[in-house]
Design a protein around this motif. Structure first.
Motif, short mmCIF file in Angstrom:
data_model
loop_
_atom_site.label_atom_id
_atom_site.label_comp_id
_atom_site.label_asym_id
_atom_site.label_seq_id
_atom_site.Cartn_x
_atom_site.Cartn_y
_atom_site.Cartn_z
N ALA A 241 0.92 -1.16 0.08
CA ALA A 241 0.09 -0.16 0.21
C ALA A 241 0.94 1.32 0.21
CB ALA A 241 -0.83 0.10 1.47
N TYR A 242 0.47 2.25 -0.77
CA TYR A 242 1.40 3.40 -0.95
C TYR A 242 0.35 4.62 -0.59
CZ TYR A 242 4.48 7.06 -2.62
OH TYR A 242 5.15 8.20 -2.50
N LEU B 213 7.21 -0.94 -7.82
CA LEU B 213 6.90 0.27 -8.00
C LEU B 213 5.74 0.57 -8.75
CD1 LEU B 213 10.40 1.58 -9.11
CD2 LEU B 213 9.56 2.31 -7.07
N PHE B 214 5.34 -0.39 -9.70
CA PHE B 214 4.21 -0.04 -10.43
C PHE B 214 2.94 -0.41 -9.52
CE2 PHE B 214 0.74 -1.63 -13.12
CZ PHE B 214 0.44 -0.50 -13.92
N ASN B 215 3.04 -1.29 -8.70
CA ASN B 215 1.90 -1.72 -7.78
C ASN B 215 1.62 -0.70 -6.79
OD1 ASN B 215 1.60 -4.21 -9.17
ND2 ASN B 215 2.42 -5.30 -7.79
N LEU B 216 2.79 -0.32 -6.19
CA LEU B 216 2.77 0.83 -5.40
C LEU B 216 2.05 2.10 -5.85
CD1 LEU B 216 6.13 0.65 -3.51
CD2 LEU B 216 4.00 0.23 -2.27
N GLY C 288 -1.63 3.87 -4.74
CA GLY C 288 -1.49 5.23 -4.15
C GLY C 288 -2.33 6.28 -5.28
N HIS C 289 -2.89 5.48 -6.38
CA HIS C 289 -3.39 6.38 -7.27
C HIS C 289 -2.56 7.57 -8.03
CE1 HIS C 289 -6.98 4.28 -6.35
NE2 HIS C 289 -6.82 4.71 -5.02
N VAL C 290 -1.11 7.04 -8.07
CA VAL C 290 -0.24 8.02 -9.10
C VAL C 290 0.06 7.42 -10.36
CG1 VAL C 290 2.06 8.81 -8.89
CG2 VAL C 290 0.97 8.28 -6.86
#
Length: 336
Positions: free
Chosen positions: A200-201, A315-318, A322-324
């Motif tokens: 989770a981010y 990185l992609f999953n994070l 975080g909806h980035v």
């Protein structure tokens, strides 16, 4: 002596060129920049033989064995792909690719050119102190978690505060805290503990549309790793890995200048070494070693590639958590 070409003439390129030269394995021969004056100044300072302002000419007529790419994140894919297609080895600054779809496309390109090697310039995994931490973890009875921090104020944040959108803080160029300083601590986590089960981010978003800082939670079967990252403030907090009564303490999870193991009685033991003056020296040596003898070091190279692949996925999953989102994400997902 390996011949080196470069894309990008910023401070990190200079640091890598200095490291490559100091290693005794590399000679800078070719410089690419969009601006002739910039390319000429960098080439003169570093004794390079030729300069280019056209990327196609650079790859077609430049005299170099490998290219170091230090352009904005969103340009890495096209430039690395061109290099591979022209038979040039690639050293690309982290993060290698902006998302998983691009990573997989580049893997397919590499499969079609099996003699070409590609390295992500994740410098700390090549340094002695990263490996010392790894060794100490393997000797600890039980790991109960870790907190890894890397926060440094970016001078470019001043521009954001005045209403501008510099590349490093722009979704068009795959910028933000996670895609910059965050890569270091993600490499730490994956390199030391493997891939987590859940992530989770929680980002602090900026007006430009990317994260200026954030907290990531990585859940493993028996412990949790917390990542504190940011480019909008400084942190003096150390990082640590918690055992039972013992702890590994690092002054900085990315730079790893001081690494201490506190045993069950709380007694500190220095388990690190004095880092090289240039933090990119170890990777410059390692890349040359593999290029010069790819058969002997094939397994080591493949381990780096798999680690890079896992880091890119995490990185992609994070970011998704975080909806980035970046400008190319939709296009690349559609292309896949």
């Amino acid at each position: 002596m390996l011949k080196l070409g470069i894309i990008g003439t910023n401070w990190i390129t200079q640091q890598f060129v200095d490291a490559a030269t100091a290693s005794g394995e590399w000679q800078l021969t070719t410089v690419y920049s969009r601006h002739a004056e910039t390319a000429s100044a960098f080439a003169t300072k570093n004794h390079a033989a030729s300069t280019f302002t056209d990327l196609a000419d650079f790859f077609s007529h430049g005299d170099f064995d490998a290219v170091y790419i230090a352009s904005p994140n969103s340009l890495h894919f096209e430039q690395a792909k061109l290099a591979v297609e022209h038979g040039k080895h690639v050293i690309v600054e982290k993060p290698a690719m902006a998302n998983q779809a691009l990573f997989e496309q580049l893997d397919e390109c590499l499969a079609a050119h099996p003699d070409v090697l590609l390295f992500e310039a994740a410098r700390q995994i090549h340094e002695v102190n990263f490996k010392r931490v790894q060794d100490q973890i393997s000797q600890m009875e039980l790991i109960q978690g870790a907190t890894l921090t890397y926060m440094k104020y970016s001078s470019r944040f001043d521009a954001v505060r005045s209403g501008q959108e510099p590349n490093i803080f722009s979704p068009k160029f795959a910028g933000g805290a996670l895609q910059d300083l965050g890569v270091y601590v993600v490499y730490d986590a994956v390199g030391w503990f493997g891939m987590p089960d859940e992530v989770a981010y929680y980002p602090t978003m900026l007006s430009t549309g990317v994260d200026g800082k954030g907290v990531a939670i990585l859940r493993y079967p028996t412990f949790t790793v917390t990542l504190n990252i940011g480019k909008t403030s400084n942190s003096a907090l150390p990082s640590e890995i918690n055992g039972l009564r013992d702890t590994i303490v690092m002054d900085n999870a990315a730079e790893l200048a001081r690494v201490t193991y506190q045993d069950n009685d709380g007694k500190p033991h220095n388990i690190g070494v004095q880092p090289d003056d240039n933090p990119m020296l170890a990777e410059a040596k390692d890349f040359a070693k593999v290029i010069n003898d790819p058969t002997t070091y094939h397994a080591e190279y493949q381990a780096w590639r798999q680690l890079s692949r896992n880091v890119n996925k995490l990185l992609f999953n994070l970011r998704q958590s975080g909806h980035v989102y970046f400008s190319d994400d939709e296009r690349d997902s559609a292309a896949k």
